[in-house]
Design a protein around this motif. Structure first.
Motif, PDB file in Angstrom:
ATOM      1  N   LYS A  17      -2.604  -9.115   3.236  1.00 54.60           N
ATOM      2  CA  LYS A  17      -1.738  -7.894   3.193  1.00 54.60           C
ATOM      3  C   LYS A  17      -1.040  -7.864   2.893  1.00 54.60           C
ATOM      4  N   PHE A  18      -0.942  -6.323   1.838  1.00 55.59           N
ATOM      5  CA  PHE A  18       0.295  -6.496   0.514  1.00 55.59           C
ATOM      6  C   PHE A  18       0.643  -5.116   1.496  1.00 55.59           C
ATOM      7  N   ILE A  19       2.046  -6.050   1.227  1.00 60.07           N
ATOM      8  CA  ILE A  19       3.382  -4.802   1.882  1.00 60.07           C
ATOM      9  C   ILE A  19       4.316  -4.262   1.059  1.00 60.07           C
ATOM     10  N   GLY A  20       4.323  -4.555  -0.239  1.00 63.64           N
ATOM     11  CA  GLY A  20       5.134  -3.835  -0.538  1.00 63.64           C
ATOM     12  C   GLY A  20       5.189  -4.332  -2.227  1.00 63.64           C
ATOM     13  N   GLU A  21       6.384  -4.125  -3.274  1.00 64.53           N
ATOM     14  CA  GLU A  21       6.577  -4.525  -4.312  1.00 64.53           C
ATOM     15  C   GLU A  21       8.192  -3.667  -4.767  1.00 64.53           C
ATOM     16  N   LYS A  65      17.697  -5.893   4.305  1.00 64.99           N
ATOM     17  CA  LYS A  65      17.289  -4.026   3.146  1.00 64.99           C
ATOM     18  C   LYS A  65      16.370  -4.154   2.551  1.00 64.99           C
ATOM     19  N   CYS A  66      16.001  -4.585   2.068  1.00 66.88           N
ATOM     20  CA  CYS A  66      14.730  -4.590   1.495  1.00 66.88           C
ATOM     21  C   CYS A  66      13.844  -4.390   2.019  1.00 66.88           C
ATOM     22  N   LEU A  67      13.369  -4.738   3.210  1.00 70.57           N
ATOM     23  CA  LEU A  67      12.365  -4.593   3.789  1.00 70.57           C
ATOM     24  C   LEU A  67      12.371  -3.560   4.835  1.00 70.57           C
ATOM     25  N   ASN A  68      14.272  -3.237   4.636  1.00 71.77           N
ATOM     26  CA  ASN A  68      13.738  -1.456   5.523  1.00 71.77           C
ATOM     27  C   ASN A  68      13.865  -0.341   4.792  1.00 71.77           C
ATOM     28  N   ALA A  81      11.475  -4.687  11.941  1.00 73.79           N
ATOM     29  CA  ALA A  81      11.700  -4.344  10.302  1.00 73.79           C
ATOM     30  C   ALA A  81      11.052  -5.380   9.491  1.00 73.79           C
ATOM     31  N   LEU A  82      10.634  -6.733   9.738  1.00 72.18           N
ATOM     32  CA  LEU A  82       9.085  -7.516   9.605  1.00 72.18           C
ATOM     33  C   LEU A  82       8.389  -7.375   9.458  1.00 72.18           C
ATOM     34  N   SER A  83       7.829  -6.120  10.618  1.00 78.90           N
ATOM     35  CA  SER A  83       5.739  -5.993  10.366  1.00 78.90           C
ATOM     36  C   SER A  83       6.177  -5.467   9.416  1.00 78.90           C
TER      37      SER A  83
END
Length: 427
Positions: A17-21, A65-68, A81-83
């Protein structure tokens, strides 16, 4: 030639699952070499993420912060935030970001030259200090000290304070590109640098960056190095099929591991120190019992498996990077066929795959829930890692192997099947 064996249908494999970049702004002059994200790294305590985004620039971002900062799906009630469902795409535009009260600061660091290697070093209470000169030091590192080492194209190594972004040390001795950096995980702030000048150099940052030793033996470029979890062994890999193991108490060569057919470019120990994974341009990741110099598992990326002559040449399945998950059960690899593969040490086929163009490096987060991969255009992509509940057997095996070598386990008066399991002959 295929990326998977005939027994595996690519369509049946799980999709990570791609979650961000994190993207780098593109200008016309950027369409050339120098943009590459050669290294991505997570701080050992999970507080920061760092990557070399090309053109001398390193970005330091608080991991939470990166995740949020990824877009939040407001239709969901879960606020974890880790979801992964809370993450989507983000563009990193550079510059200093003013942190909220109590939040760690973000830094954009100009290192002065192309950055090839990155490593976080953490200072924690030590059982045995490796530092010899205890009379006077320029820097007094506290127990919560977090450093970032950057290896540059001009052979220099710069040491930065992660919390302030300030330059602390400038280490100069290599005569060519510093390709990789790794800190001893015991909190001693002992740093090892791997260079194209065919050497590894050991630096004691608690002794003001004094160079302790030069490790010689590689006949060609050294691509990567990695400490065992107890900091007693160093693995270094390089051109010419090289896999070397070093005793870091005596700074002597233990042995060479023979098995690859092309340059070896990445290596990492398992969290319990029982296994060693190495990645090579020969299209394979090999999992070793380094205590006995035996191959336990080969993870192929080209089928049918190429002959040694073909594997030693150019192909589109070069494995660029390998990383061991902190759970000790999963491995990730990045390959030139534009795929990231997630493996289980119990299987010979990937558990899941993901697409990435021009991937160069990868690293698991401190908790093992996310994999980051850097690319040639300086961007970083993130995926959720395959998850499953570890068996009690595996957790007991890891606990035992953290303190016992293969030879010590084999000397125990236990049934043969149990011995095989504990020595990962049954994985």
């Amino acid at each position: 030639m295929a990326s998977f064996p005939d027994s595996v249908n690519e369509n049946d494999l799980g999709k990570a699952k791609f979650i961000g970049e994190l993207l780098v702004p593109v200008a016309p002059f950027d369409q050339k070499s120098g943009r590459e994200a050669w290294t991505v790294a997570f701080a050992p305590n999970g507080s920061y993420f760092a990557w070399s985004q090309g053109h001398r620039i390193v970005r330091l971002i608080p991991w939470t912060k990166c995740l949020n900062s990824f877009s939040v799906d407001h239709g969901e009630e879960d606020t974890n935030a880790l979801s992964p469902r809370h993450l989507s795409r983000q563009s990193s535009n550079g510059g200093q970001v003013v942190p909220a009260v109590g939040q760690p600061p973000e830094h954009t660091i100009d290192c002065g030259d192309i950055v090839w290697g990155l490593a976080f070093g953490s200072s924690v209470p030590e059982k045995h200090s490796r530092c010899v000169n205890i009379e006077w030091h320029r820097f007094k590192f506290g127990q919560d000290q977090l450093l970032l080492a950057t290896g540059l194209n001009n052979g220099r190594i710069k040491i930065w304070d992660v919390y302030t972004g300030k330059l602390l040390l400038n280490l100069m001795d290599h005569t060519d590109v510093v390709r990789d950096l790794t800190f001893a995980p015991d909190g001693s702030l002992m740093l090892v640098s791997a260079s194209r000048d065919k050497t590894l150099r050991v630096w004691d940052l608690k002794d003001d960056g004094n160079m302790v030793k030069v490790l010689r033996g590689h006949q060609n470029w050294v691509y990567c190095s990695s400490f065992s979890p107890d900091s007693s062994i160093l693995c270094s890999v390089g051109a010419g099929k090289s896999v070397f193991l070093w005793n870091m108490d005596k700074f002597t060569l233990i042995r060479k591991l023979e098995g690859h057919h092309h340059d070896v470019v990445s290596c990492e120990f398992s969290p319990d120190g029982a296994l060693l994974a190495t990645a090579s341009y020969d299209t394979r990741v090999i999992v070793w019992d380094h205590h006995k110099a035996t191959i336990l598992l080969e993870l192929g990326h080209l089928f049918p498996p190429p002959s040694p002559i073909f594997a030693g040449g150019a192909n589109d399945r070069w494995v660029r990077s390998v990383s061991f998950c902190p759970d000790g059960r999963h491995i990730a690899s990045v390959t030139d066929d534009r795929l990231v593969r997630f493996w289980s040490i119990e299987e010979r086929a990937p558990l899941a795959i993901a697409s990435v163009s021009n991937g160069l490096c990868c690293a698991f987060s401190a908790q093992g829930s996310v994999l980051a991969a850097g690319t040639r255009d300086g961007s970083v992509h993130f995926w959720e890692c395959p998850r499953s509940i570890a068996s009690l057997q595996h957790m007991c095996r890891m606990a035992l192997r953290r303190v016992m070598s293969t030879q010590q386990v084999e000397a125990l008066a236990i049934p043969a099947l149990l011995c095989d399991y504990l020595t990962y002959k049954v994985i």
